[in-house]
Design an enzyme around this catalytic site. Structure first.
Site, short mmCIF file in Angstrom:
data_model
loop_
_atom_site.label_atom_id
_atom_site.label_comp_id
_atom_site.label_asym_id
_atom_site.label_seq_id
_atom_site.Cartn_x
_atom_site.Cartn_y
_atom_site.Cartn_z
N THR A 1 -5.06 6.75 -5.58
CA THR A 1 -5.62 6.91 -4.74
C THR A 1 -4.34 8.38 -3.69
O THR A 1 -4.83 8.94 -2.91
CB THR A 1 -4.90 5.79 -3.49
OG1 THR A 1 -6.11 5.25 -3.67
CG2 THR A 1 -5.11 6.19 -1.44
N GLU B 1 0.48 -1.25 0.10
CA GLU B 1 -0.27 0.40 -0.04
C GLU B 1 0.50 1.40 -0.03
O GLU B 1 0.81 1.72 -0.34
CB GLU B 1 -0.87 -0.05 1.42
CG GLU B 1 -2.32 -1.51 1.51
CD GLU B 1 -3.22 -0.85 0.64
OE1 GLU B 1 -4.32 -0.21 0.43
OE2 GLU B 1 -2.67 -1.01 -1.26
#
Length: 309
Positions: free
Chosen positions: A183, A130
């Site tokens: 993101t 991530e």
């Protein structure tokens, strides 16, 4: 499959769940990627096949490779691994595409090594994937993918993940307008300071949502699905968001919000029939404004990643 190879299903996930920015997440049951991980005589990790999305196959540029390398570095194992990724979650969709790859890699490697690491350890490794994808090592997607169901990241330092009970009749409807929001980009527009008044509203909703899930109080769940901090900013990037939210509630949804960083929008409903009606209402909005979309209706996945034949 031999003991040296494993095929797995890696679920899509909804992160933030309205009021729980970076701390709440939930796994979906029938939406996800597939991966094949096998032991190799050659040390290190290689991505040998990647189908479904145009993503890097270089180990150090792929989230599955980076997460897997974090596990190998901690384990000290001389084993090598090959990874095949069959992407069915579109990158930038807001339903945990990078988390599925990151968690799938470390979960399967841990299985093939005889489970030397706890699920919480695997969350830490997957967070490195991530970090590569978004610039921030957040856990609200990887935690539910690994633990299953709803999870709360109570603390990041030290990492503390809590599994939350899920009512049996809770269903998710997710619509993905065919635009991509990275993101990393969606984080750049967020405010870094909030008022005490907004914080109090948000904390109340997080507590209410957790209480509603544990007590199976669907009305309380619905009342708590409110985001006073992130949604007002990110929703500007999503076409038709306010209309989608309005028609979802009219169709019987408990509540509605942005999935992850968007552009996907989720709604929770009590029962599959209502969730299907919500899906129909959502699709009508995008049909009218001419936006292509994917739509999913899913029960909550309380198992997380699983082995498939």
């Amino acid at each position: 499959m031999s003991k040296n190879e494993i095929r797995i299903f890696c679920p899509a996930t909804i992160a933030n769940v309205s009021c729980g920015f970076d701390v709440l997440g939930v796994a979906l049951d029938n939406v996800g990627d597939e991966m094949v991980i096998r032991k190799s005589a050659e040390k290190g990790i290689r991505i040998t096949k990647l189908e479904g999305q145009d993503l890097p196959m270089d180990t150090h540029q792929n989230v599955a490779g980076v997460a897997g390398l974090a596990l190998l570095a901690e384990s000290g194992s001389p084993e090598g691994f090959e990874i095949e990724i069959y992407k069915k979650i579109k990158a930038g969709s807001g339903i945990g595409s990078s988390a599925a790859s990151s968690t799938g890699a470390v979960w399967a490697m841990n299985e093939l090594l005889g489970k030397p690491f706890s699920t919480l350890d695997l969350v830490k490794f997957a967070m490195e994937g991530e970090r590569l994808a978004s610039g921030v090592a957040h856990a609200d997607n990887v935690a539910p993918a690994l633990f299953g169901g709803f999870t709360l990241v109570r603390s990041y330092e030290p990492l503390d993940v809590i599994s939350i009970h899920c009512p049996n009749e809770l269903y998710a409807t997710v619509i993905h307008p065919q635009i991509e929001i990275k993101t990393s980009d969606s984080r750049k527009i967020l405010k870094t300071h909030l008022t005490l008044a907004d914080g109090i509203k948000q904390w109340g909703n997080v507590g209410g949502l957790v209480a509603g899930l544990f007590t199976e109080d669907y009305d309380l769940i619905g009342r708590s699905l409110q985001d006073h901090i992130v949604e007002p900013i990110r929703s500007i990037l999503i076409p038709g968001f306010d209309k989608i939210k309005s028609v979802s509630k009219e169709a019987g949804a408990l509540g509605c919000g942005i999935s992850g960083s968007g552009p996907s929008i989720f709604a929770f409903s009590k029962g599959k029939d209502t969730a299907q009606k919500v899906a129909e209402a959502m699709t009508h909005v995008y049909q009218k404004i001419g936006v292509d979309y994917d739509v999913h209706v899913s029960k909550i996945n309380t198992e997380g990643i699983k082995i498939i034949d």
